[in-house]
Scaffold this motif. Sequence first.
Motif, mmCIF file in Angstrom:
data_model
loop_
_atom_site.group_PDB
_atom_site.id
_atom_site.type_symbol
_atom_site.label_atom_id
_atom_site.label_comp_id
_atom_site.label_asym_id
_atom_site.label_seq_id
_atom_site.Cartn_x
_atom_site.Cartn_y
_atom_site.Cartn_z
ATOM 1 N N ILE A 117 0.839 -1.208 0.000
ATOM 2 C CA ILE A 117 0.000 0.000 0.000
ATOM 3 C C ILE A 117 0.871 1.253 0.000
ATOM 4 O O ILE A 117 0.616 2.216 -0.742
ATOM 5 N N THR A 193 -0.164 -6.429 -3.776
ATOM 6 C CA THR A 193 -0.933 -5.325 -3.200
ATOM 7 C C THR A 193 -0.637 -4.028 -3.940
ATOM 8 O O THR A 193 -1.548 -3.245 -4.239
ATOM 9 N N MET A 197 -3.504 -1.944 -5.890
ATOM 10 C CA MET A 197 -3.802 -0.574 -5.475
ATOM 11 C C MET A 197 -3.581 0.409 -6.620
ATOM 12 O O MET A 197 -4.366 1.349 -6.802
ATOM 13 N N LEU A 220 -7.649 6.572 -0.231
ATOM 14 C CA LEU A 220 -6.894 5.331 -0.090
ATOM 15 C C LEU A 220 -7.640 4.328 0.777
ATOM 16 O O LEU A 220 -7.743 3.143 0.435
ATOM 17 N N SER A 221 -8.193 4.781 1.903
ATOM 18 C CA SER A 221 -8.801 3.864 2.864
ATOM 19 C C SER A 221 -10.241 3.495 2.522
ATOM 20 O O SER A 221 -10.656 2.353 2.725
ATOM 21 N N CYS A 224 -10.207 2.817 -2.300
ATOM 22 C CA CYS A 224 -9.274 1.948 -3.029
ATOM 23 C C CYS A 224 -8.910 0.662 -2.298
ATOM 24 O O CYS A 224 -8.558 -0.329 -2.951
ATOM 25 N N LEU A 225 -8.965 0.684 -0.990
ATOM 26 C CA LEU A 225 -8.410 -0.430 -0.230
ATOM 27 C C LEU A 225 -9.137 -1.736 -0.515
ATOM 28 O O LEU A 225 -8.513 -2.777 -0.736
ATOM 29 N N ARG A 226 -10.459 -1.681 -0.527
ATOM 30 C CA ARG A 226 -11.226 -2.920 -0.705
ATOM 31 C C ARG A 226 -10.959 -3.561 -2.061
ATOM 32 O O ARG A 226 -10.719 -4.767 -2.153
ATOM 33 N N LEU A 229 -7.081 -4.773 -2.699
ATOM 34 C CA LEU A 229 -6.564 -5.947 -1.998
ATOM 35 C C LEU A 229 -6.984 -7.263 -2.631
ATOM 36 O O LEU A 229 -6.566 -8.321 -2.161
#
Length: 308
Positions: A117, A193, A197, A220-221, A224-226, A229
């Motif tokens: 990340i 990852t 991302m 980002l949180s 994009c994170l879901r 990953l």
Amino acid sequence: MIRQILNRLGQGLLVLFVLFTLTFFLVRSLPTGPFKTERAIPEHIQAKMEAYYGLDQPLLVQYQKRLVNLLSGDLGLSLRLEGREVSEIISQSFPVSLQLGLVAIVLAITIGVPLGILAAWRKNSLTDYGAMALAMVGICIPSFVIGPVLADQFGRRMEILPAMGWSPLSPAFWILPALTLGLISAAYLSRLTRAGMLETLNQDFVRTARAKGVSEGRILSHHCLRGGLIPAVAYIGPAFAAIISGSLVIESIFAIPGLGTHFIKSIETGDEPVITGVVLLYGSLIILANIATDLLGVWLNPRLRSTR
């Protein structure tokens, strides 16, 4: 979804059947055997021992009996350890191997995912280049090289951590073998990852969020994170397989009383019941891990639900 899970379980049972068949006939083809030792055994004693374990019968008859016993839940008796039940050997040794494998995969996720990340967030920066360089080094160096180096440096020379032995309640004994097993998987996870991302960061909805003034941290949180990953999650199943299979060698390096010692000794002596029991156990774990990984991937990407 339930239908797909049942389908995967059915495929898993077929895989276990193939594993058993291949393992049985490959072990029987080995030049070694449980009663072939350096010290010669009298022929009449060896004949009685083979008759006791059914090894004097035709190969196909032995295979049929072993298959019927397995279907009834009987893993058989060890040929090397004076008739001890294979289920007893596994029940005593497997908790150690399982604990080591779980700690290693947790370390791999803890190290690899944040590193990937960070590298994606700082794309084409020194942080990105440094993280990916470390990941490449981790991929290139095998675990059987990392293990002795860590044991020698931190165990023998610096005397910071124990280099041999195992205690289920003392984390100090877990660190070196878990790091040895987890570093390679952490390297792969960081690269996957980063790739996931970066692909998500280039989507239209991310550009829309930036145009609306959403902060980079929230993008980002929350955005994009879901999705980013998903490639890493898909790799966790194979990573778990690599870790638990690699633990057989690492346990010997760090003198850990897990299944590794029994498995290696059983190969040396042609102890087919123990070999088969360990192979089927690890095969079952890999199948269940892959199913769990698929379910987690569907949860992360709801679009996959329509294709399953």
